[in-house]
Enzyme design. Structure first.
Site, mmCIF file in Angstrom:
data_model
loop_
_atom_site.group_PDB
_atom_site.id
_atom_site.type_symbol
_atom_site.label_atom_id
_atom_site.label_comp_id
_atom_site.label_asym_id
_atom_site.label_seq_id
_atom_site.Cartn_x
_atom_site.Cartn_y
_atom_site.Cartn_z
ATOM 1 N N LYS A 1 -30.052 -47.244 -8.994
ATOM 2 C CA LYS A 1 -30.828 -47.540 -7.683
ATOM 3 C C LYS A 1 -31.768 -48.816 -7.938
ATOM 4 O O LYS A 1 -31.799 -49.679 -6.978
ATOM 5 C CB LYS A 1 -31.657 -46.470 -7.335
ATOM 6 C CG LYS A 1 -30.950 -45.368 -6.604
ATOM 7 C CD LYS A 1 -31.798 -43.989 -6.646
ATOM 8 C CE LYS A 1 -30.754 -42.958 -5.937
ATOM 9 N NZ LYS A 1 -31.479 -41.543 -6.037
ATOM 10 N N GLY B 1 -28.502 -29.274 -3.398
ATOM 11 C CA GLY B 1 -27.536 -30.504 -3.519
ATOM 12 C C GLY B 1 -28.398 -31.830 -3.649
ATOM 13 O O GLY B 1 -27.848 -32.858 -3.253
ATOM 14 N N GLY C 1 -30.313 -34.712 -0.884
ATOM 15 C CA GLY C 1 -30.116 -33.817 0.198
ATOM 16 C C GLY C 1 -28.772 -34.129 0.862
ATOM 17 O O GLY C 1 -28.708 -35.054 1.228
#
Ligand code: HSE
Length: 344
Positions: free
Chosen positions: A226, A208, A323
């Protein structure tokens, strides 16, 4: 204080939030006086369900992990699309978790505009709209007196945004540098241990970490997004994706990695945002670091970000960068921040 949440998107992060609320809701109410109730969930593939009286997070989680569908849950409303869910579910907070598109920010951008214009707080882990349209969204939020929580857009649940915006802004941030993509760091770590690129990517997807389209990770777009978010939200810049010099990891061969290792070095995908003479610049590129460099020892999906500041010097934050539960926790952090600010 009670909060009605509508979740738009119910993939890894949404399911993790349901899991967290299943396990922690009562405790959160006791510890913080905030009761977070999911009233609607809408997902492009899994369908949608709304119950203004509240949906049981355990039932939501089990339905999706079992049948993969939300429509089987007994509730007064099914089949609403995202905009209807935002408008009619009675939500105070819209948690936007649809897939990331770093070219247009859609469909999340439309969802966030609708939610903010309707006077609802928003929390999102979606980098698209925050990297591309934060200034516009912030203006709407200020006009409407509501909050935008975007902690999970960078370093998942590790509180890099909050550290920068709330605690280090006054120290004068001049540079941000670090490992800001979990998938590529995981792949590079696994390749150094002998795994093939393809297997490492597959494992990152299974865990994930990777984006729905993992090209976003390996080509450096995710890290570039980001970097834009860090530049604009923490350094007051107005960068766009095109302003970021970007090189991903797809050009790195197993040979490059073993040659570096033989020389006591390690490849890392390093994101950097710098302010010099009032000008903010950003880059993402694979960088060969000596094994003794502090960032060289950050392995797996762990991220690290060093804030260089005028008053404090360097402050480094290390923690999970991707995650399910880790990013679900970022949403919880933003919900609690809304509660601290508005829950009086
Ligand atoms: N795909 C992203 C990563 C998820 O690997 O870092 C967290 O933003």
């Amino acid at each position: 204080m009670k909060y009605n949440l509508a979740l738009i998107g119910f993939g890894n992060v949404g399911q993790a939030l349901a899991q967290i609320l299943r396990d922690q809701r009562a405790n959160l109410a006791r510890q913080f006086g905030a009761d977070f109730k999911i009233v609607a969930v809408c997902d492009l593939l899994k369908g949608s369900v709304c119950d203004p009286n509240g949906l049981d997070p355990a039932t939501l989680f089990e339905a999706v992990t079992g049948t993969g569908k939300l429509e089987t849950i007994v509730a007064p409303h099914h089949g609403w699309d995202a905009l209807r869910t935002i408008a009619e579910s009675g939500a105070d907070v819209v948690v936007e978790l649809s897939y990331t598109d770093l070219k247009t920010g859609e469909p999340a951008l439309t969802h966030l505009r609708a939610a903010l214009n309707a006077g609802k707080h928003v929390v999102t882990t979606n980098k698209g709209p925050i990297a591309l349209h934060y200034a516009e969204l912030k203006k709407i939020a200020e006009t409407k007196g509501v909050e935008i929580g975007a902690e999970g857009t960078v370093m998942s649940g590790t509180p890099s945004m909050r550290l920068g915006v709330e605690l280090l802004a006054a120290a004068g941030i001049t540079r941000l540098q670090g490992i800001i993509n979990g998938t590529t760091n995981y792949i590079l770590t696994q390749m150094e241990a002998g795994m093939t690129y393809a297997d490492a990517l597959k494992a990152a997807q299974a865990k994930g970490y990777a984006e729905a389209d993992p090209a976003g990770d390996v080509e450096g777009y995710d890290a570039a997004g980001k970097a834009v978010i860090l530049a604009n939200l923490l350094m007051g810049a107005a960068l766009t994706m095109n302003d970021v010099e970007r090189i991903g990891i797809t050009g790195l061969t197993p040979q490059d990695i073993s040659t570096a290792a033989a020389n006591g070095e390690r490849w890392k995908l390093i994101g950097k945002v710098e302010k010099a003479k009032g000008q903010v610049t950003a880059s993402v590129r694979p960088t060969r670091l000596p094994i003794t460099h502090p960032l060289a020892s950050v392995g797996g999906a762990t991220n690290a970000l060093t804030f260089t500041t005028d008053l404090l010097g360097e402050v480094t934050l290390i923690g999970p960068g991707a995650g399910r539960l880790e990013t679900g926790y970022a949403v919880l952090g933003d919900l609690l921040a809304i509660h601290r600010r508005f829950g009086k």
